[in-house]
Each structure stands twice: as C-alpha cells, then as structure tokens.
Scaffold this motif. Structure first.
Motif, PDB file in Angstrom:
ATOM      1  N   LEU A  75      -5.308   5.823  -5.359  1.00  0.00           N
ATOM      2  CA  LEU A  75      -5.793   4.902  -4.337  1.00  0.00           C
ATOM      3  C   LEU A  75      -7.258   5.205  -4.025  1.00  0.00           C
ATOM      4  O   LEU A  75      -7.761   6.280  -4.344  1.00  0.00           O
ATOM      5  CB  LEU A  75      -4.945   5.053  -3.065  1.00  0.00           C
ATOM      6  N   GLU A 113      -8.166   3.693   1.297  1.00  0.00           N
ATOM      7  CA  GLU A 113      -6.709   3.459   1.336  1.00  0.00           C
ATOM      8  C   GLU A 113      -5.954   4.744   1.654  1.00  0.00           C
ATOM      9  O   GLU A 113      -4.935   4.725   2.339  1.00  0.00           O
ATOM     10  CB  GLU A 113      -6.235   2.896  -0.014  1.00  0.00           C
ATOM     11  N   VAL A 165      -3.313  -6.051   4.605  1.00  0.00           N
ATOM     12  CA  VAL A 165      -3.873  -4.797   5.103  1.00  0.00           C
ATOM     13  C   VAL A 165      -5.154  -5.069   5.879  1.00  0.00           C
ATOM     14  O   VAL A 165      -5.402  -4.497   6.933  1.00  0.00           O
ATOM     15  CB  VAL A 165      -4.159  -3.850   3.918  1.00  0.00           C
ATOM     16  N   ARG A 178       2.400   1.849  -3.366  1.00  0.00           N
ATOM     17  CA  ARG A 178       1.464   2.457  -4.313  1.00  0.00           C
ATOM     18  C   ARG A 178       1.265   3.930  -3.978  1.00  0.00           C
ATOM     19  O   ARG A 178       1.064   4.762  -4.868  1.00  0.00           O
ATOM     20  CB  ARG A 178       0.134   1.702  -4.292  1.00  0.00           C
ATOM     21  N   LEU A 192       0.844  -1.202   0.000  1.00  0.00           N
ATOM     22  CA  LEU A 192       0.000   0.000   0.000  1.00  0.00           C
ATOM     23  C   LEU A 192       0.872   1.242   0.000  1.00  0.00           C
ATOM     24  O   LEU A 192       0.651   2.204  -0.735  1.00  0.00           O
ATOM     25  CB  LEU A 192      -0.895  -0.024   1.243  1.00  0.00           C
TER      26      LEU A 192
END
Lengths: 402, 251
Positions: B93, B97, B119, A231, A228
C-alpha cells in the motif's frame, strides 16, 4: 459520477459501451466473408462472455484483494444453477425469483464453507475450498443428498431440468421458457444491415445489465475502506493484528460476496438454458475462473472481464477449428507441408484446445505476471516513450499477481 | 501509578529458561527503557506483553486488566501498540494508505465500515491521516509504495501508524536499530516530543546507550532472563551489576 472518480467513471462507461454494443462489435466481419469464422456475436457465446465475466469479477474480489486463492469457487456457481432450476420447477419460468434464490443459496453455502476454510490461509485454505467443492460435486453428481432424503434433488449425472409434471404453481398461461415478466430470454432481434447480420438477444442484455451492476459494485468495493482493509489483509496480517483488527470478519464478508457473484453467474446460466449439471461444479471449472482472473490481471478492476472474455472467445475459436477448415486455410501450401502443418495444428484445436490454453497461460504467467492489464500498460508506456511524452507514473491500480 | 505490571513471569523454550521471575512496573506517562546484552530475554518479554507468546507462569496486567490469554488484536484494543524491530507495515500500500488503516480502525477494534463509501469522501479521517504523516515528517512521501521506503522511514511510518491509534502504552523494539546517526537523533527528538506533547507511556528496548540515556526516565536491566537492576538512569551508569552483565564475570 455515481460516487466514482474520473478514472473509474471512464472505465465504467467504456465497459458499459462495450457490453451494450457487443452484438455489433463481435460481428464485425460481414456474414459471408472469409473472416466470419472469427465472429462471436451469437447469443450463446455472448451470454457466456458476460456470465463468466460476473463469475471472474466476484472471484477477483476475493483473490485479487485479499490474496486468498479459493480453488472451489465453481461449487457456488453450481448451487446457483441448481437453485434457479428448482425455482423454475416449483414456481414458474420467471427469472427474477430464480436469480434471487441462486444468490441467496450461494451466500448460505459460502458462509458455511468460508467460515470453516478461513480458519487457515495460504495453500491450506485453497485445499480446504477444493475439498468442499469436490464433496459438493460428488454429492450432486450421484445425487447423494437426494437419495438420502428420498427425492430427486440434483438428478445425478443426467442433470436437473424442468419436466411437464413439475408443480410450477405460478405457471398459468405464462411462457414455457425462462422469461422476465413475459419477455422471453431466448427472444432476439435480428438486424440485417448490408452484408452484416447482427443478433440482439434479450437474454444477453439481461446478463449484460447484471454484469454492469456487478462491475459497478466491484469498483465501489475496491475504492471503499472495506477494499482498503482487504488489501491490507493481503499485504500484512501481522500488522493488522497489532492494529487491533481481526481480519476474519472481513475475509468472511468478502468470501460470501464473492460466492454471491458466483451464485448469480450460475443462476444466469440456468436462466439462459434451464438445466443444471454437476460438471459445472467440478474442479476444472474452479480452475478455469482462476486462470481467467490471472490471465486478465488479478487485483485489477478490468482484468477479470478481459480474462474471461479472452478465454471464452479463444475456446470458441479453437474448439470450432477442425481439420477440414485447416486444410482450407493452408491449402495454398505444397501438399507435404500442408499435411504436416495441419497435423500439428489440429492437435491444438478442437478437443485439443486445452493444450493451447495451457501454453497461453504459461506464456502470460512467465512474461506478463500482471496479466493482460500489465501487457496493456507496457504497450501504453512504450508508445508514450516512443512519442517522447516522457514516462508516465506506473498505474497504481494494478497489483501484479504473485 | 503504574500502568503496566509484570509479576513473576516465567517463560521457557524446551530447556532454555528465557525469562525467570521477571518483575516490571512501568509508570504512567514515563519512558521506561529495557536494556540488556544479547539473549537476555528482552524480545521474549515484549512478545509476552503483546500476546505473541504466553508466559508459562506469572501475570501481566495493563491498566488493571490481565493480558494473559488475549489475542494480539484484543491486547491492542486495550491500548497497547507495538513498533517492531523489523518494521511491520503494509508494503503493497502507499504510505498514506498505511496510515489510513489505523485511522479507520477504532479503539474497540471495529472499523469504519461503510462498504460503499469511497475512502476519499471521509474528510475527518483523511485529515487525521495527513496530520499523522506531518507529525513524523513524511508528508512528502505519501504516494510512495511503503515497501520502497528506506528502513528509517519504514520505522517512522510504523510509529505514525501506532500513534494514529492514540495508544496508552507504546512498545518500541529497538526503534533505532540499523539507523544512521542523524536518523537516530531525529527519532530521539520525535519520541521525546511525542512524550512531552501527548504523554504516551512508552517502553523501549534498545541497544544504543545514547538513545537510552537521552530518553529514559527509568531503566530495567535484563540479563539471562532476570531483571538484575531497576533504577533511575544516573544510578544505572556506573552500577557494578550492570557492568558485570555486559562485560561478563568479575574482571
């Protein structure tokens, strides 16, 4: 399953099934049929499918997630190969130490190169990695470091290989070819079933298992907080900075992981065929993995595997085509037309196969910027629209390349 | 007690003196507005606070620590969060997120780094991120791509991301610029509520006087790179110097 959600589990199982059944799937055409030309179930080619799959999966972790385009990734593949061959020369032909060392050496190189190159981003980062890779290529090609040290390190343009007078201190009575605790890599099982012939090589299955492990690890990284974060780096570094997070440790970590994947691929190449040459580190090799990743779909999980498979398969088919074969194929046509067609097509086959690759790459970039994965998604939603199941939500796992 | 202290800050770009001997004290737990006509140096001042620019001379102290020479992420780690004039969010995102990132990040800048943990398995962090989205009324948009949000929603998302960090000081650069009246009023209510509930100190740069006088407990007026007046809102309204700065010259 194994910490994956349902969708990823299905993907993992599908890839595993494809990899394990590849010797059958790729030899789908009976041996003496006209289409046997399109078979790809040879040990050498299948091994290249999965090895370059590993290379592209690793490259995609860096490029697909963070957007940092490394243009020198083949350097890590090359050092991996050299490290593996050195293990063969010094210890014995067991592939385990060779693979371990190739990963470790690639990690060390990528740590240093990444530390320096990641001081810049965008085009400057790409140029820095390219410069490092070309420096390493020249060093290996002329064995500059070896000459300076007074030893044979890379054996220059001949390539590094194992000789009878090498130490090989653990060799004993062990096999004289790469093996996994006695199981020779080049050993294979051939099954004749009716008109079909299937080859199940040991080396391929070792590579396939390692590719599946690499793929599994890549999925976990994609779905983790670390993924995450990567990104987020691609998306907006300014916001990240103003969120108190320094992006550099993360980019360096993924650069090293990606380099280790390349090292593993390089080590495996040497395990399948125990020699290492400098041409593996050349910039064209680095460019190839970029093309594979983008062709398949950068930033997607399955993209790099599809891309490397597609390119290696097409390379095999197109470079095998020669004028004789083309004359056979187009033989049913009138003579003049046949001659002309063969003349044109032959320019794009054999040695000219790179022309085909270039054209294909351009078509994909222009019409399918998200690569083969985007193509697949488009076809799927088109079919679903036709059958009236309404438009499904777009696949959020795929981020098109820019 | 003042939590942020700016003393004699000067900053020039070539021959242009953007800031001249600027002094500013923001009291803990208050909302401090910085207003002034275009080109007064408001954004330059803010950039000097967050490390985007370094003042030529002078000092910036936050919570007893000098911020000079620190990198933006180091300044954020001391407890300063900033909402930008053009929202800086993770456009690729999803909304959810976006909020997860500051929830994973900790005050000292480290990140919950369990590289192989998914996650979705980290319940407390998910709960916090969802709470943040509730707070800014965006829970229904959590699966949208952040880049597809309206400008007002992007700004609210950015606020949620800053608030997820539990900042000691929140800097807002024109939080209502380009918003419709209804959105502006929502934002005012949101900021007032946050201030009341969590006692976060805020420094707000704003053009909209409606916003300024609804929120601010103290106002500094910046003109041509210097603070001309600093006072309570009621004293600012009719202040002759302020009128002069906005309308120009003696009319």
């Amino acid at each position: 399953m194994f910490g994956l959600n349902k969708k990823d589990s299905i993907l993992m199982i599908a890839v595993a099934a494809l990899a394990l059944l590849a010797p059958f799937i790729l030899n789908i055409f009976p041996n003496d049929s006209a289409l046997a030309f399109f078979n790809a179930g040879y040990p050498d080619l299948m091994q290249r499918f999965v090895i370059f799959g590993i290379f592209a999966i690793g490259f995609n972790l860096l490029f697909g997630l963070t957007g940092y385009l490394s243009f020198g990734h083949a350097a890590f593949l090359g050092v991996g190969s050299y490290a593996a061959v050195w293990m063969f020369k010094l210890l014995n032909y067991n592939v385990v130490p060779a693979i371990v060392l190739s990963i470790v050496v690639a990690a060390a190189f990528s740590l240093v190169i990444g530390y320096i190159s990641l001081r810049r981003s965008g085009i400057y980062f790409s140029i820095l990695t390219l410069a490092f890779a070309q420096m390493m290529f020249v060093t290996a090609y002329s064995d500059l470091l070896g000459r300076w040290l007074g030893i044979t390190l890379t054996n220059g343009e001949t390539g590094l290989q194992v000789y009878n007078d090498d130490p090989q201190i653990l060799l004993g009575n062990g096999p004289n070819v790469p093996h996994l605790f006695g199981l020779e890599m080049r050993a294979k099982e051939v099954w004749d079933i009716g008109p079909w012939e299937f080859t199940l090589p040991v080396g391929y299955y070792l590579c396939a298992v390692l590719m599946l492990a690499s793929f599994y690890l890549a999925i976990r990284i994609f779905r983790s907080p670390f993924g995450l974060m990567l990104r987020a780096i691609k998306s907006n570094q300014t916001r990240l900075n103003y969120t108190g997070l320094n992006s550099k440790p993360y980019t360096l970590a993924v650069f090293v992981i990606s380099g280790m994947y390349a090292g593993l691929a390089g080590g495996l190449l040497a395990c399948m065929d125990p020699l290492a040459g400098a041409e593996r580190m050349q910039w064209t090799a680095s460019g190839e993995v970029v093309i594979m990743t983008i062709l398949g779909g950068a930033g997607t999980l399955i993209g790099p595997i599809l891309g490397s498979g597609a390119i290696k398969y097409l390379e095999n088919v197109f470079s095998k085509l020669n004028e004789g074969l083309l004359h056979d194929w187009f033989g049913f046509m009138p003579d003049g037309l046949e001659g002309a067609l063969v003349w044109v097509v032959s320019k794009f086959t054999g040695e000219g196969w790179h022309l085909t690759l270039g054209g294909l790459f351009m078509l994909v970039i222009i019409f399918l910027p998200g690569g083969l994965v985007e193509g697949g998604n488009k076809i799927r939603s088109w079919i679903q629209n036709r059958t009236g199941r309404g438009s499904p939500p777009a696949d959020t796992a795929s981020t098109p390349a820019e | 007690m003042s939590i942020l202290e700016v003393q004699n800050v000067n900053k020039s770009f070539g021959g242009l003196k953007a800031l001249q001997n600027v002094n500013l004290k923001v009291e803990e737990g208050t909302i401090h507005a910085i207003i002034g006509p275009n080109g007064a140096g408001k954004s330059t001042l803010l950039n000097c606070l967050v490390g985007k620019l370094t003042p030529d001379t002078g000092s910036v102290t936050f919570d007893g620590v000098s911020l000079l020479g620190k990198k933006p992420y180091e300044i954020n780690q001391t407890g300063v969060s900033r909402v930008f004039q053009t929202p800086e969010i993770f456009g690729d995102l999803t909304v959810y997120e976006n909020v997860l990132i500051p929830c994973f990040g900790k005050r000292d800048g480290s990140f919950e780094m369990n590289a192989l943990m998914s996650v979705n398995s980290q319940k407390d962090i998910r709960a916090k991120a969802e709470q943040m989205l509730e707070d800014v009324n965006m829970a229904d948009k959590r699966e949208m791509r952040a880049s597809s949000l309206s400008r007002g929603d992007k700004r609210r998302l950015e606020m949620a991301m800053c608030l997820a960090q539990d900042p000691k000081l929140l800097l807002l650069d024109e939080p209502t610029a380009g918003m419709a009246r209804a959105d502006t009023n929502n934002t005012i209510a949101l900021l007032a509520e946050i201030q009341e509930r969590r006692h976060i100190t805020m420094a707000v740069i704003e053009h909209d006087m409606h916003v300024v006088f609804s929120l601010a407990q103290r106002i500094s007026v910046l003109a041509q790179g210097t603070v001309i007046v600093e006072d309570l809102p009621e004293n600012i309204k009719g202040h002759p110097k302020v009128k002069e700065a906005y309308l120009g010259g003696a009319h």
